[in-house]
Design a protein around this motif. Structure first.
Motif, short mmCIF file in Angstrom:
data_model
loop_
_atom_site.label_atom_id
_atom_site.label_comp_id
_atom_site.label_asym_id
_atom_site.label_seq_id
_atom_site.Cartn_x
_atom_site.Cartn_y
_atom_site.Cartn_z
N MET A 1 0.84 -1.20 0.00
CA MET A 1 0.00 0.00 0.00
C MET A 1 0.88 1.25 0.00
SD MET A 1 -2.98 1.03 2.74
CE MET A 1 -3.95 2.51 2.50
N THR A 2 0.54 2.21 -0.86
CA THR A 2 1.35 3.41 -0.93
C THR A 2 1.15 4.27 0.31
OG1 THR A 2 -0.42 4.57 -2.11
CG2 THR A 2 1.23 3.44 -3.45
N ALA A 3 2.17 5.05 0.62
CA ALA A 3 2.09 5.93 1.79
C ALA A 3 1.08 7.03 1.54
CB ALA A 3 3.47 6.53 2.06
N PRO A 4 0.37 7.47 2.58
CA PRO A 4 -0.58 8.57 2.41
C PRO A 4 0.15 9.84 1.98
CG PRO A 4 -0.25 8.08 4.75
CD PRO A 4 0.42 6.99 3.98
N ILE A 5 -0.53 10.69 1.25
CA ILE A 5 0.07 11.95 0.83
C ILE A 5 0.23 12.88 2.03
CG2 ILE A 5 -2.15 13.01 0.22
CD1 ILE A 5 -0.66 14.41 -2.10
N LEU A 6 -0.63 12.71 3.05
CA LEU A 6 -0.57 13.54 4.24
C LEU A 6 -0.85 12.66 5.45
CD1 LEU A 6 -0.21 16.64 4.72
CD2 LEU A 6 -2.69 16.78 4.96
N HIS A 7 0.03 12.76 6.45
CA HIS A 7 -0.12 11.90 7.62
C HIS A 7 0.13 12.73 8.88
CE1 HIS A 7 1.01 7.93 9.84
NE2 HIS A 7 -0.22 8.32 10.10
N ALA A 8 -0.91 12.89 9.68
CA ALA A 8 -0.80 13.65 10.93
C ALA A 8 -0.87 12.70 12.11
CB ALA A 8 -1.94 14.67 11.02
N THR A 9 -0.02 12.93 13.11
CA THR A 9 -0.01 12.08 14.29
C THR A 9 0.03 12.92 15.56
OG1 THR A 9 2.41 11.89 14.12
CG2 THR A 9 1.11 10.13 13.14
N ALA A 10 -0.86 12.60 16.49
CA ALA A 10 -0.88 13.15 17.85
C ALA A 10 -0.86 14.68 17.89
CB ALA A 10 0.30 12.59 18.64
N LEU A 11 -1.65 15.32 17.03
CA LEU A 11 -1.65 16.78 16.97
C LEU A 11 -2.37 17.38 18.18
CD1 LEU A 11 -2.49 17.46 13.21
CD2 LEU A 11 -0.23 17.45 14.32
#
Length: 231
Positions: A1-11
């Motif tokens: 699976m390709t990586a997401p174009i945008l990845h947010a974590t624990a904002l």
């Protein structure tokens, strides 16, 4: 699976005692349209602004993976680098368009290219092509005040796309429009983004707009929650 174009974590983001984001995780896949919904004060606009690098979170990370080149840790960039990223790699459509009333439609669109170093003589044909593709042929020399609300939003959509941005952020792009014009603007926005393989993240209060997107994210009290508990 390709990586997401945008990845947010624990904002996390607070304004004084108000917690606008309380540990948000979100992955946006390339080519999808994501609607962010929630009541006023739920944190949806703050989330959009953090994802787009307009503001920085108190903690957490946002990672942007363009189709070419290395991934970029948006939250690790300084203000100047984030500004450059927004100019060159992201596109923006806001509720009121934020167009320059003293400029014509074609000049508003061409300005996005000229800010990035393109000569005016080269930028104008690109701008004209985008306006034509969005049904505004013949209106290139009209100032923004001479356009209807829907036409002005299509100018804003053209401006957001003309640089070749892969990722478009829209904050209540139909909020000031009637239902018919709203539908027409969404047609234009979706055609020009996901319809061309680009990615769209849109904040909206309108369930009809959200229903047009491929996925809806619901927010409450700074957190992403299941849609059934947002009321």
């Amino acid at each position: 699976m390709t990586a997401p174009i945008l990845h947010a974590t624990a904002l996390q983001k607070s304004y004084g005692p108000t917690r606008a984001l309380a540990g948000v995780d979100l992955a946006v896949q390339r080519g999808e349209s994501v609607a962010i919904m929630g009541a006023s004060g739920s944190g949806k606009t703050t989330l959009l602004h953090v994802l787009a690098g307009i503001i920085t979170p108190d903690s957490g990370a946002v990672r942007f993976a363009p189709s070419s080149g290395e991934a970029i840790e948006v939250t690790a960039l300084g203000e100047s680098a984030r500004s450059k990223l927004r100019r060159e790699r992201f596109g923006f459509v806001f509720q009121q368009g934020l167009l320059i009333p003293e400029l014509t439609a074609i000049e508003n669109v061409a300005l996005a290219l000229m800010i990035n170093g393109m000569k005016r003589s080269d930028a104008l044909p690109h701008a004209a092509a985008w306006l034509q593709s969005l049904g505004l042929a013949g209106m290139e020399d009209r100032r923004i005040g001479e356009l209807s609300g829907g036409q002005a939003q299509r100018v804003a959509i053209a401006r957001s796309q003309v640089t070749g941005a892969e990722l478009i952020f829209a904050d209540e792009p139909t909020g000031a429009l009637d239902s018919r014009t709203s539908s027409e603007v969404m047609d234009a926005l979706l055609w020009s983004t996901t319809g061309q393989g680009r990615t769209l993240v849109v904040v909206t209060h309108d369930p009809g707009v959200a229903a047009r997107c491929s996925r809806t994210v619901s927010m409450r009290d700074g957190m992403i929650v299941p849609a059934e508990v947002t009321a």
